[in-house]
Enzyme design. Structure first.
Site, PDB file in Angstrom:
ATOM      1  CD  GLU A 191      15.949 -30.701 -17.151  1.00 13.58           C
ATOM      2  OE1 GLU A 191      16.692 -30.248 -16.247  1.00 13.58           O
ATOM      3  OE2 GLU A 191      14.856 -31.239 -16.922  1.00 13.58           O
ATOM      4  CD  GLU A 223      17.073 -33.972 -13.511  1.00 17.22           C
ATOM      5  OE1 GLU A 223      17.844 -33.305 -14.209  1.00 17.22           O
ATOM      6  OE2 GLU A 223      16.649 -33.583 -12.388  1.00 17.22           O
TER       7      GLU A 223
END
Length: 474
Positions: free
Chosen positions: A374, A160
Site C-alpha cells: 500500500e 498492518e
C-alpha cells in the site's frame, strides 16, 4: 528512471472498505458495525459496492494497466461468527466468482485473510487477546487455503498488525476504542504474530502451490534534531511499532535490544507482556518460511524526547495542522519540519520508504522479497465534468516509485508496488472524504470515473518509465 520489466504494478482494496453488503447473503457482523453506529460517524454501506461492482473494477484494472489486485476475504462472510462449524456457502461462492473474474481479466489476486475485520462474536471475547481467536483464525486460514487453492497463489495472513492493535488499544480510533493501554497493544501484536506464524507453517506443511507472507505498516522513525534524547525517542517508537514485528517475523524471537526498548515503554505505562515458550517455538518455526513481506507505507515521522502524559488527537477530517501524537515513555511526533504533508498531516517523504526497505534487507537478510503493498495519497478529490485532475497524486506516486528503484539499486529485492487504492473506498474513521483511488467513485450512484492518475499509471505500466509526462489529452 525505469522500473524493472518484471515489476508488478497493482491496486489495493480491502473487504470492509470496498465490498459494502455488510448484511447480505449471510455475512456476520464485525466489530466496526456497532462501533461506527455508536460513534455516529459513517456507515460501511455501500462503500464502493465491490460486492456487486467487482466485474466493473476488474475490467477497469485490465484497461488501465493494473496487473495485480489486493483483496481481502471477509472472515465473517465465510464463518459469520468466526468459529462456526460450517462455512456460509454464499460467502464462499462470492470469492470463487471474484477470483474467476480476476483470471478472466488477467489480474493477479494477492489475498489477505485479515484486514481489520475480526467477526464481532470473537471480538467481543477479547479479539486476539483471547487464545481462542488465534485457534479460530488458523482454522479459518486452513479452510481458505484448501478452498481456493486452485485460484489463489499469493496469500497474506494479516494486514498492518501495528495499526490495528494500536488503533484498538492505544489511540482508540478502532473498536473497542481503548486508549493508552500499552500492555494490550503489545500483547495483541504478539498474539497476531503467533497466529501468522501458525498459519504460515500450516500452509507450508500442506505443500500448497503458492506463496505466503505478511504485511506490516512500517514508518521510518527519525530524530527530530540530531540529539541523543531524540534519537532514543525514535528508537523507542521504532521498537514498539517496527522492530517488535520484524523480529517476530524474521528472527523468530525478540532480540535483547528490542525487548530492552519495549520493556522501557511498558514500564513507563504500567504495561505487561506475556510471551510463552510455545509462542516462541511457533515464531521460530515460521521465521524462514515467509516468501515475501508487504510494506504499507504512507509516511515517516520525526520524534522528539517527551516527558509528559499520553496525548493524541487523530485528524480524521483533513483539517491540516490539528494532529497531536505524544506517547508517555516514548516521545512526541513533530510536524514543523520543512516537509510537505497531506491535509491529514501525513508527511510526504519517499526517502523513508527507501530507507525502510534498505533497513529490512540489512537487518533481516532472510526477508526473500518485498512488495510495497500500500502506498498512496489521500486527498479531497473533486469531480468536474467527469474528470479528476489529480496531478498531486501523480507526483506522489512517481516519487515513491522512484524510491523503490533507489532501494533496488541498493540491492533490495523489491518485486512490486500496489497503489492504495484501486478505486475510492470507505476510509475507516476518515469516512468517505479521504479519496485515494485511481478511479473516482460517486458513492451515491456507484459510477466510476478514471482520474488523470489512471491514465498516467497506464502509460507507466506500458513503458515502466517513471519520467512519463502528465497526460495531455485527459
Amino acid at each position: 528512471m525505469e522500473l524493472p520489466k518484471s515489476f508488478l504494478l497493482g491496486g489495493a482494496t480491502a473487504a470492509y472498505q470496498a465490498e459494502g453488503a455488510t448484511k447480505e447473503d449471510g455475512k456476520g457482523a464485525v466489530a466496526w458495525d456497532p462501533f461506527l453506529e455508536e460513534q455516529g460517524w459513517f456507515k460501511a454501506d455501500p462503500a464502493s459496492d465491490f460486492y456487486h461492482k467487482y466485474p466493473v473494477d476488474l475490467e477497469l484494472s485490465e484497461q488501465f494497466g493494473v496487473d495485480g489486485i489486493r483483496v481481502s476475504i471477509a472472515w465473517s462472510r465465510i464463518f459469520p461468527n468466526g468459529d462456526d462449524k460450517e462455512p456460509n456457502p454464499k460467502g464462499v461462492e462470492f470469492y470463487h466468482r471474484l477470483f474467476q473474474e480476476c483470471k478472466k481479466r488477467h489480474v493477479r489476486p494477492l489475498v489477505t485473510l485479515h484486514h481489520f475485520d475480526t467477526p464481532l462474536a470473537l471480538h467481543r471475547e477479547g479479539d486476539f487477546l483471547n487464545s481462542h481467536t488465534i485457534d479460530s483464525f488458523v482454522r479459518y486460514a486452513q479452510f481458505c487455503f484448501e478452498e481456493y487453492k486452485d485460484e489463489v497463489k499469493d496469500w497474506v495472513t494479516f494486514n498492518e498488525i501495528w495499526p490495528v492493535s494500536s488503533g484498538q488499544y492505544l489511540v482508540g480510533k478502532f473498536p473497542p476504542g481503548i486508549q493508552f493501554d500499552f500492555g494490550k497493544t503489545m500483547q495483541s501484536i504478539h498474539n497476531m504474530m503467533v497466529s501468522h506464524a501458525r498459519a504460515v507453517a500450516l500452509y507450508k506443511e500442506k505443500g500448497y502451490d503458492g506463496e505466503i507472507g505478511v504485511i506490516h505498516s512500517l514508518e521510518t522513525k527519525y530524530p527530530y534534531e540530531d540529539k541523543p534524547e531524540n534519537q532514543h525517542a525514535a528508537d523507542l517508537y521504532d521498537a514498539i511499532s517496527n522492530r517488535f514485528l520484524l523480529d517476530a517475523t524474521f528472527l523468530g524471537h525478540y532480540s535483547k535490544e528490542t525487548m530492552e526498548l519495549v520493556n522501557e515503554v511498558l514500564a513507563a505505562n504500567d504495561g505487561e507482556l506475556t510471551v510463552s515458550e510455545e509462542d516462541l517455538k511457533a515464531l521460530d518455526a515460521a521465521k524462514d518460511l515467509n516468501d515475501f513481506m508487504g510494506i504499507n507505507y504512507y509516511q515517516s515521522c520525526f520524534m522528539k524526547a517527551y516527558d509528559g502524559d499520553n496525548a493524541v488527537h487523530h485528524n480524521a477530517t483533513g483539517d491540516k495542522g490539528t494532529s497531536i501524537f505524544a506517547l508517555k515513555g516514548v516521545g512526541q511526533q513533530m510536524f514543523d519540519m520543512d516537509i510537505p504533508r497531506t491535509d491529514w498531516d501525513w508527511l510526504i517523504y519517499p526517502d523513508g520508504l527507501r530507507d525502510q526497505m534498505i533497513r529490512v534487507a540489512r537487518d533481516y537478510p532472510n526477508y526473500h522479497k518485498i512488495y510495497v503493498t500500500e502506498n498512496g495519497m489521500g486527498a479531497k478529490d473533486k469531480l468536474e465534468d467527469g474528470h479528476v485532475n489529480d496531478d498531486y497524486r501523480i507526483d506522489y506516486l512517481r516519487r515513491h516509485l522512484k524510491a523503490c528503484v533507489e532501494a533496488i539499486d541498493a540491492g533490495v529485492n523489491v518485486a512490486g508496488y500496489f497503489i492504495w487504492s484501486l478505486m475510492d473506498v470507505f476510509s475507516w474513521s476518515n469516512g468517505y472524504g479521504k479519496r485515494y483511488g485511481l478511479f473516482y467513485v460517486d458513492f451515491d450512484t456507484q459510477e466510476r470515473y478514471p482520474k488523470r492518475s489512471a491514465y498516467w499509471w497506464k502509460t507507466v505500466n506500458e513503458t515502466h518509465d517513471l519520467e512519463t509526462p502528465l497526460p495531455e489529452d485527459y
